[in-house]
Design a protein around this motif. Structure first.
Motif, PDB file in Angstrom:
ATOM      1  N   VAL A 163       3.868  -1.144   3.697  1.00 54.32           N
ATOM      2  CA  VAL A 163       3.075   0.057   3.630  1.00 54.32           C
ATOM      3  C   VAL A 163       4.310   1.238   3.447  1.00 54.32           C
ATOM      4  O   VAL A 163       5.178   1.214   4.130  1.00 54.32           O
ATOM      5  N   THR A 215       5.300   5.095   2.435  1.00 50.94           N
ATOM      6  CA  THR A 215       4.715   6.574   2.747  1.00 50.94           C
ATOM      7  C   THR A 215       5.805   7.442   2.541  1.00 50.94           C
ATOM      8  O   THR A 215       6.950   7.140   2.624  1.00 50.94           O
ATOM      9  N   GLU A 249      -5.738   3.154   9.107  1.00 46.30           N
ATOM     10  CA  GLU A 249      -5.160   2.770   7.585  1.00 46.30           C
ATOM     11  C   GLU A 249      -4.508   1.338   7.605  1.00 46.30           C
ATOM     12  O   GLU A 249      -4.811   0.552   6.697  1.00 46.30           O
ATOM     13  N   LEU A 250      -3.591   1.152   8.962  1.00 51.42           N
ATOM     14  CA  LEU A 250      -3.161  -0.197   9.029  1.00 51.42           C
ATOM     15  C   LEU A 250      -4.055  -1.235   9.345  1.00 51.42           C
ATOM     16  O   LEU A 250      -3.788  -2.400   8.755  1.00 51.42           O
ATOM     17  N   LEU A 307       6.924  -1.418   7.666  1.00 51.78           N
ATOM     18  CA  LEU A 307       6.770   0.066   7.414  1.00 51.78           C
ATOM     19  C   LEU A 307       7.853   0.638   6.688  1.00 51.78           C
ATOM     20  O   LEU A 307       8.994   0.447   7.327  1.00 51.78           O
ATOM     21  N   PHE A 350      -5.511  -2.336   6.115  1.00 51.83           N
ATOM     22  CA  PHE A 350      -4.927  -2.784   5.176  1.00 51.83           C
ATOM     23  C   PHE A 350      -4.622  -4.468   5.787  1.00 51.83           C
ATOM     24  O   PHE A 350      -4.406  -5.241   5.149  1.00 51.83           O
ATOM     25  N   GLN A 365       0.894  -1.125  -0.008  1.00 48.92           N
ATOM     26  CA  GLN A 365      -0.044  -0.095   0.067  1.00 48.92           C
ATOM     27  C   GLN A 365       0.858   1.426  -0.075  1.00 48.92           C
ATOM     28  O   GLN A 365       1.850   1.412   0.635  1.00 48.92           O
ATOM     29  N   CYS A 366       0.524   2.232  -0.819  1.00 45.11           N
ATOM     30  CA  CYS A 366       1.511   3.515  -0.930  1.00 45.11           C
ATOM     31  C   CYS A 366       0.750   4.657  -0.494  1.00 45.11           C
ATOM     32  O   CYS A 366      -0.338   4.829  -0.856  1.00 45.11           O
ATOM     33  N   LYS A 367       1.322   5.417   0.223  1.00 45.06           N
ATOM     34  CA  LYS A 367       0.625   6.499   0.805  1.00 45.06           C
ATOM     35  C   LYS A 367       1.553   7.994   0.473  1.00 45.06           C
ATOM     36  O   LYS A 367       2.571   8.005   1.027  1.00 45.06           O
TER      37      LYS A 367
END
Length: 254
Positions: free
Chosen positions: A206, A208, A188-189, A227, A192, A174-176
């Motif tokens: 994840v 970001t 958000e986690l 992360l 996911f 997942q890209c933020k």
């Protein structure tokens, strides 16, 4: 009228007496420093004596030259192995543990403009950039559709079974792409994590351009999610750049 005599508790501050043999905290600190200095001096003396004995041995022993060459070769192999591990270690460098000052470090890099190139990307462009980084790590990357992705931007697979013992397993990313001051929180986690369970993925990332809140880090630690914040993303890109300078990448860097 009877005179009552009031007695104070022995534990009251006015009746406390310093214990005998209890040193001042400053004296204790000075004693510790003195002990450390004495121990360090003794170790240095022993090391100097060992080096002196080694030099005397090298002067008279017929195999001294061979020993020096073998030592230099072993040292070179050790250095080369360290560089190789630092360049090719997996998984991609993420957030190692929970660092209380990590948000301050991210703001510092924001002020310097180091993360600005990532933060100014279009969200779709940022996903493609992260996908190319994973491709350089040996993954086969599948980009999800813009709608109905359940919070999943990339699907990763390895075509061959590697030294980590995982071949062909599914990993989700997942890209933020967030601007300065916009952190990634635990909701958000949690969303996911549901996607990971739904697709039976063995690993999740994840990524970001900002930083993660302490609650998000705690949740990722419990769920085993990797992360990669803005600082780790910079470190990851720099590691791939070092690999490219050594001629060890076969794909162009993004």
């Amino acid at each position: 009228m009877a005179h009552t005599r009031t007695s104070r508790s022995p534990s009251s501050p006015s009746h406390r007496r310093p214990r005998r043999g209890c040193a001042n905290p400053r004296q204790q600190w000075a004693q510790r420093i003195l002990a450390i200095l004495l121990a360090a001096g003794l170790i240095l003396l022993l090391l100097a004596w060992a080096i002196w004995q080694l030099l005397l041995w090298l002067q008279h022993h017929p195999l001294a030259g061979t020993a020096l060459w073998v030592s230099a070769l072993l040292l070179g192999v050790l250095v080369a192995g360290g560089v190789f591990y630092w360049t090719f270690r997996l998984p991609p460098p993420g957030l190692r543990g929970r660092h209380p000052r990590r948000a301050d470090l991210a703001r510092y890099y924001d002020q310097r403009g180091t993360l600005r190139a990532f933060q100014e990307m279009d969200p779709l462009e940022f996903e493609q950039y992260v996908g190319r980084l994973f491709e350089l790590e040996g993954y086969q990357v599948e980009y999800t559709a813009r709608t109905g992705d359940e919070g999943v931007d990339l699907r990763l697979r390895r075509s061959k079974r590697g030294w980590r013992g995982r071949g062909g397993g599914l990993a989700l990313v997942q890209c933020k792409r967030y601007g300065p001051g916009h952190s990634v929180g635990s909701p958000e986690l949690q969303h996911f994590s549901g996607a990971l369970r739904h697709e039976l993925a063995y690993e999740g990332y994840v990524v970001t351009t900002s930083f993660f809140t302490p609650s998000a880090q705690e949740w990722a630690h419990r769920e085993g999610i990797h992360l990669i914040d803005g600082l780790a993303l910079l470190h990851w890109r720099n590691r791939l750049l070092r690999r490219a300078r050594l001629g060890m990448t076969f794909l162009p860097l993004p």
